[in-house]
Design a protein around this motif. Structure first.
Motif, PDB file in Angstrom:
ATOM      1  N   THR A  70      12.819  32.417  26.539  1.00 44.91           N
ATOM      2  CA  THR A  70      12.899  31.014  26.128  1.00 44.91           C
ATOM      3  C   THR A  70      11.940  30.757  24.978  1.00 44.91           C
ATOM      4  O   THR A  70      12.324  30.226  23.927  1.00 44.91           O
ATOM      5  N   LYS A  71      10.682  31.152  25.162  1.00 51.22           N
ATOM      6  CA  LYS A  71       9.688  31.019  24.097  1.00 51.22           C
ATOM      7  C   LYS A  71       9.057  32.369  23.755  1.00 51.22           C
ATOM      8  O   LYS A  71       8.612  32.586  22.630  1.00 51.22           O
ATOM      9  N   LEU A  72       8.994  33.252  24.735  1.00 57.87           N
ATOM     10  CA  LEU A  72       8.481  34.598  24.524  1.00 57.87           C
ATOM     11  C   LEU A  72       9.632  35.597  24.652  1.00 57.87           C
ATOM     12  O   LEU A  72      10.455  35.488  25.562  1.00 57.87           O
ATOM     13  N   PHE A  73       9.650  36.569  23.735  1.00 53.25           N
ATOM     14  CA  PHE A  73      10.751  37.528  23.713  1.00 53.25           C
ATOM     15  C   PHE A  73      10.202  38.935  23.494  1.00 53.25           C
ATOM     16  O   PHE A  73       9.438  39.160  22.549  1.00 53.25           O
ATOM     17  N   GLU A 235      15.648  44.122  16.686  1.00 52.53           N
ATOM     18  CA  GLU A 235      17.049  43.858  16.980  1.00 52.53           C
ATOM     19  C   GLU A 235      17.264  42.378  17.313  1.00 52.53           C
ATOM     20  O   GLU A 235      16.360  41.694  17.785  1.00 52.53           O
ATOM     21  N   VAL A 236      18.498  41.913  17.073  1.00 50.56           N
ATOM     22  CA  VAL A 236      18.861  40.526  17.351  1.00 50.56           C
ATOM     23  C   VAL A 236      18.802  40.273  18.859  1.00 50.56           C
ATOM     24  O   VAL A 236      19.092  41.163  19.658  1.00 50.56           O
ATOM     25  N   ILE A 237      18.432  39.050  19.238  1.00 46.44           N
ATOM     26  CA  ILE A 237      18.285  38.717  20.655  1.00 46.44           C
ATOM     27  C   ILE A 237      19.167  37.529  21.039  1.00 46.44           C
ATOM     28  O   ILE A 237      19.692  36.819  20.175  1.00 46.44           O
ATOM     29  N   ILE A 238      19.332  37.347  22.331  1.00 46.72           N
ATOM     30  CA  ILE A 238      20.014  36.174  22.886  1.00 46.72           C
ATOM     31  C   ILE A 238      19.006  35.425  23.736  1.00 46.72           C
ATOM     32  O   ILE A 238      18.347  36.018  24.597  1.00 46.72           O
ATOM     33  N   THR A 239      18.860  34.130  23.507  1.00 51.15           N
ATOM     34  CA  THR A 239      17.910  33.346  24.290  1.00 51.15           C
ATOM     35  C   THR A 239      18.465  33.095  25.689  1.00 51.15           C
ATOM     36  O   THR A 239      19.664  33.275  25.947  1.00 51.15           O
ATOM     37  N   ALA A 240      17.579  32.656  26.578  1.00 46.15           N
ATOM     38  CA  ALA A 240      17.996  32.348  27.945  1.00 46.15           C
ATOM     39  C   ALA A 240      19.043  31.239  27.954  1.00 46.15           C
ATOM     40  O   ALA A 240      20.008  31.279  28.722  1.00 46.15           O
ATOM     41  N   GLN A 241      18.877  30.245  27.068  1.00 44.39           N
ATOM     42  CA  GLN A 241      19.832  29.137  27.001  1.00 44.39           C
ATOM     43  C   GLN A 241      21.191  29.617  26.513  1.00 44.39           C
ATOM     44  O   GLN A 241      22.238  29.236  27.052  1.00 44.39           O
ATOM     45  N   GLU A 242      21.183  30.497  25.496  1.00 39.43           N
ATOM     46  CA  GLU A 242      22.448  31.052  25.002  1.00 39.43           C
ATOM     47  C   GLU A 242      23.129  31.885  26.078  1.00 39.43           C
ATOM     48  O   GLU A 242      24.353  31.825  26.243  1.00 39.43           O
TER      49      GLU A 242
END
Length: 386
Positions: A70-73, A235-242
């Motif tokens: 969400t804020k940390l990845f 690499e590209v990421i997906i957020t928790a919301q997505e």
């Protein structure tokens, strides 16, 4: 990194802590107009005034504060990248000479401002240090453990902060005994809300992982894609919301637009069971769900005619990847909000089974089952029978 790993290192950022030794701090002031460096200074962290140390330590904690995905990845570095940030950071981590470490960090600053422009001056802060963690708790009887046996890892942490122009204020001059306007011209560095930041390397099961980095976004569910790809080379990421939005679209594709509230409650309950089993087994990685898991969850939750081909088709239709895996922790909302013209209702997903959507005397109604008296403004409501 899991939230326990992050919490362990975050709480070590405090004064005079032998488990967290910050050797050096490097501050770079960058002008907004040109993106050029106006000033840079490097010095031992312990040479700073105590109050300044406390301000920076609070800033570093902010970089490590927030929910995962969400804020940390936790990001994975891309391979075969020219002038890779992974290589730059690793060389900086191993540098024995201060000038070499600064040169490495300046390469990252150059990347930052090649791919971004800000409407305000910014300050990029780097620290390098050593993080220690006891391998096992100290045994009070044998007096073994604790600091006798520790895991030790070098690290680099960075924080990007904006500068604010101070506002004019009205002051009272005790000497002259008069009111005056008071205006400071020096910009104020906003250390309370980092624009972004990172920790290298990532830590997993007490071991450093130089192939991964922990990235901090300025705002929840708003990671900077350019920063991730062009600056960090990850690499590209997906957020928790997505991830949650994709999951809901897939379920809708399988179930349809209309569903009973009990079915939704059952789905969240099944996912929560997976999460709780993972916690009980003390697994370090968050559990993931693929199309087979989703098929099972929908079936046991009461959805009719769930077929493997139907679920796989839904995955392809929504995300074009039937092998996509969801993080279970991203799918269960903390609360479900129901908005109507009359009122807004917030309910725990576990209690959704106590909610029914009915038609009464030709009117649509929400029926909520409760097991206690309802009190409004100090008045206990009368009970009526339908």
């Amino acid at each position: 990194m899991n939230k326990k790993d992050i919490a362990n290192i975050r709480k070590q950022f405090k004064l005079d802590n032998h488990l967290m030794q910050i050797q050096e701090i490097f501050n770079v002031y960058v002008k907004k107009e040109s993106g050029e460096i106006y000033h840079q200074v490097s010095q031992p962290f312990q040479m700073l005034e105590l109050e300044t140390q406390e301000l920076f330590l609070a800033n570093f904690k902010k970089v490590l504060t927030g929910n995962l995905d969400t804020k940390l990845f936790e990001l994975k570095f891309r391979r075969d990248v020219e002038d890779s940030t992974q290589t730059i950071l690793f060389e900086g981590l191993q540098a024995d000479v201060s000038e070499d470490w600064k040169e490495n960090m300046l390469q990252i600053v150059e990347k930052m401002f090649t791919h971004a422009a800000y409407e305000f001056d910014t300050v990029v802060t780097f620290i390098r240090g050593e993080y220690k963690k006891a391998a096992r708790k100290r045994n009070p009887d044998s007096e073994e453990g604790g600091d006798d046996e520790v895991y030790s890892s070098k690290f680099i942490l960075s924080s990007l902060n904006k500068t604010d122009q101070p506002k004019k204020a009205l002051m009272f001059d005790y000497i002259e005994k008069e009111f005056k306007s008071y205006h400071i011209v020096d910009p104020i560095i906003n250390v309370d809300s980092p624009l972004s930041g990172f920790l290298f390397p990532a830590f997993n099961d007490n071991a450093s992982d130089v192939n991964n980095i922990l990235y901090c976004a300025g705002k929840a569910n708003q990671p900077d894609g350019t920063f991730i790809e062009e600056v960090l080379n990850c690499e590209v990421i997906i957020t928790a919301q997505e991830d949650k939005d994709i999951f809901e679209l897939i379920v809708k594709e399988v179930v349809g637009d209309q569903v009973d509230s009990r079915v939704i409650a059952n789905v969240y309950e099944e996912i929560d069971k997976v999460i709780q089993e993972n916690i009980e087994n003390e697994e370090s990685e968050s559990p993931k769900l693929d199309h087979r898991d989703i098929e099972r969850i929908l079936t046991v939750s009461g959805v009719e005619n769930v077929e493997t081909a139907k679920v796989e088709h839904a995955f392809k239709a929504v995300i074009d990847d039937e092998n996509h895996e969801f993080k279970a922790s991203s799918l269960v909302p903390k609360s479900i909000k129901i908005s109507t013209r009359v009122a807004d209702v917030s309910i725990n997903p576990k209690e959704l089974k106590n909610l029914k959507y009915i038609t009464y005397e030709g009117k649509r109604c929400l029926l909520l089952e409760v097991d206690e008296d309802v009190v409004i403004e100090g008045f206990r409501l009368e009970t009526n029978s339908l």
